[in-house]
Scaffold this motif. Structure first.
Motif, PDB file in Angstrom:
ATOM      1  N   GLY A 174     -90.795  -1.991  49.622  1.00  0.00           N
ATOM      2  CA  GLY A 174     -91.419  -0.463  49.628  1.00  0.00           C
ATOM      3  C   GLY A 174     -90.847   0.078  50.765  1.00  0.00           C
ATOM      4  O   GLY A 174     -89.653   0.035  51.311  1.00  0.00           O
ATOM      5  N   GLY A 199     -94.217  -5.085  50.611  1.00  0.00           N
ATOM      6  CA  GLY A 199     -95.067  -3.891  50.735  1.00  0.00           C
ATOM      7  C   GLY A 199     -94.522  -2.964  51.680  1.00  0.00           C
ATOM      8  O   GLY A 199     -93.566  -3.178  52.400  1.00  0.00           O
ATOM      9  N   ASP A 200     -95.046  -1.737  51.717  1.00  0.00           N
ATOM     10  CA  ASP A 200     -94.791  -0.782  52.620  1.00  0.00           C
ATOM     11  C   ASP A 200     -95.090  -1.217  54.214  1.00  0.00           C
ATOM     12  O   ASP A 200     -95.914  -1.992  54.480  1.00  0.00           O
ATOM     13  N   GLU A 238     -97.595  -8.360  51.688  1.00  0.00           N
ATOM     14  CA  GLU A 238     -98.403  -7.013  51.401  1.00  0.00           C
ATOM     15  C   GLU A 238     -98.039  -6.178  52.754  1.00  0.00           C
ATOM     16  O   GLU A 238     -97.467  -6.352  53.826  1.00  0.00           O
ATOM     17  N   LYS A 239     -98.532  -4.784  52.674  1.00  0.00           N
ATOM     18  CA  LYS A 239     -98.141  -3.690  53.367  1.00  0.00           C
ATOM     19  C   LYS A 239     -98.503  -4.310  55.069  1.00  0.00           C
ATOM     20  O   LYS A 239     -99.507  -5.009  55.343  1.00  0.00           O
ATOM     21  N   GLU A 289    -102.241  -8.419  53.885  1.00  0.00           N
ATOM     22  CA  GLU A 289    -101.945  -7.153  54.758  1.00  0.00           C
ATOM     23  C   GLU A 289    -102.039  -7.361  56.288  1.00  0.00           C
ATOM     24  O   GLU A 289    -103.026  -8.286  56.687  1.00  0.00           O
TER      25      GLU A 289
END
Length: 455
Positions: A288, A305-306, A321-322, A340
């Protein structure tokens, strides 16, 4: 629009590769050479692709699947003999046929489209894709007449001393009027030093029939290079990676040292991500925006993820995940899903496990075959004991659990939410919610024990 077809020559064994692997299946930037070729041909809008296979045919078919039709060249009798094997698929069709080698992975759809367009614009019956080579050794020479029109192509082994000085070379890629191609191939003979049927002889036959033959000179000599040995394979890989890295940098990715960054062709990276030196990104990895991938990390088929931070760690077939982070020196094995804002510290190994958001796995821990909830703290040296020597078992941990250092969690096991596990415990029974589990021997001090030993 004029119909476009393609014949991909992929029947050669590739003896100079000195390999058990079929030549066109050798990878360049993570993808077999023939995969690059088919991908670029597909991008030209070709309505039918025929791949000529021979040695190793089944492996090529297994890889390409139904993306192409196939024709088999039983004997290796030259490029002209190879193309005529596609006759049952293409004969009598109106349109333009591209003939391209399966070991030319650097050719781009842009160049192939330019070749198609040039061929049609000139009204040619055959158009050769050529390049100016600083060292033309090994390539067929494009011989032009006094008016600068293409006269013929001469193979290196059949060229005289004057012809060998010519620097315009045949890349082995052509466009032909489809019907005329197969009509002319029947006239090609094998009166040459190799006793083979050369596709370039079609050019001379068409010239003698006063048909229009032209050549499109591409701007990049390197793009048309064929791969015949491991040296050329390494060079093609270097050039492909430079192309890939340039594309990512132009899209807003920072590569600290592009020369030591190895990114496969199907990798996707978001803008404002920073990649440090000696990073390898393989397969269909997706990264990301605003991420950091530290030096010496490797990600294979990972989904990142970001805002994720990866520090000197290895990730394979897993998801982060982010705003999560990992490393240094940690390892996500296949089927791991990191939620996350999760923290994975140093020297942690995770396999086939899910970790919920805001949980922390600080250091020196193994988490295998487990489902962890949110806001969990796992202390140093914890082991999820998932294997009895024959079968694997899972552990489930609820939200808001604190696991002390050096705990052993013996699966199958369920630890419900809001639980404490005392440091040094070996947990073999399920733990209910709100409980604290302690499973360690009671300490006993042997007084004056030191004085009982000889000194």
């Amino acid at each position: 629009m004029t119909q476009r077809y393609a014949v991909v020559l992929a029947a050669g064994q590739g003896s100079r590769m000195k390999s058990k692997l079929y030549k066109v299946l050798h990878p360049v930037a993570g993808k077999p050479m023939v995969g690059h070729v088919i991908e670029q041909v597909e991008a030209t809008g070709a309505s039918k692709i025929v791949t000529i296979v021979g040695f190793g045919a089944e492996k090529v078919k297994d890889y390409l699947g139904d993306r192409t039709n196939y024709a088999v060249q039983e004997e290796q009798l030259g490029t002209g003999h190879a193309v005529i094997q596609a006759e049952t698929h293409l004969k009598n069709k109106d349109g333009i046929t591209l003939v391209i080698c399966g070991d030319t992975p650097l050719l781009s759809a842009e160049t192939l489209n330019n070749l198609f367009d040039y061929h049609q614009k000139k009204g040619a019956k055959a158009t050769i894709l050529t390049a100016h080579a600083q060292d033309p050794t090994g390539y067929g020479r494009v011989i032009r007449n006094e008016e600068n029109y293409v006269e013929k192509i001469v193979e290196q082994k059949d060229a005289n001393d004057t012809e060998k000085l010519v620097q315009e070379v045949n890349t082995g890629t052509y466009c032909f009027d489809n019907k005329l191609l197969f009509e002319t191939l029947s006239q090609v003979g094998n009166e040459n030093s190799q006793g083979e049927y050369y596709l370039p002889d079609v050019i001379e036959i068409l010239k003698n029939q006063n048909e229009i033959v032209d050549a499109y000179i591409m701007t990049s000599e390197n793009e048309g290079m064929g791969v015949n040995d491991r040296v050329a394979l390494a060079e093609a890989s270097r050039l492909m990676r430079r192309r890939i890295n340039t594309m990512h940098m132009q899209n807003g990715v920072t590569l600290i040292d592009p020369m030591t960054t190895y990114i496969d062709s199907d990798v996707t990276i978001g803008s404002d991500t920073i990649i440090e030196p000696n990073v390898t990104l393989k397969g269909k990895t997706i990264i990301g925006e605003d991420c950091f991938v530290g030096a010496h990390s490797e990600i294979v088929n990972g989904t990142i993820g970001d805002g994720v931070r990866v520090t000197n760690s290895s990730i394979k077939d897993s998801v982060m995940e982010k705003d999560s982070n990992i490393g240094p020196y940690s390892h996500l094995r296949p089927n791991s899903h990191i939620g996350e804002s999760v923290h994975i510290g140093n020297f942690v190994e995770i396999k086939n496990a899910t970790i919920g958001k805001t949980s922390k796995v600080g250091h020196l821990t193994y988490v295998g075959d487990a489902d962890l909830g949110e806001n969990i703290n796992i202390g140093c040296g914890t082991i999820f004991v998932n294997y009895d020597g024959k079968n694997k078992f899972r552990t489930t941990v609820g939200n808001n659990v604190f696991i002390g250092c050096n705990a052993n969690l013996i699966a199958p096991l369920t630890i419900e939410e809001n639980v404490y596990i005392a440091a040094g415990s070996t947990i073999t029974k399920d733990v209910p919610t709100q409980a604290m589990a302690i499973a360690r021997a009671r300490q006993e001090n042997k007084l004056e024990y030191y004085n009982k030993l000889p000194h």
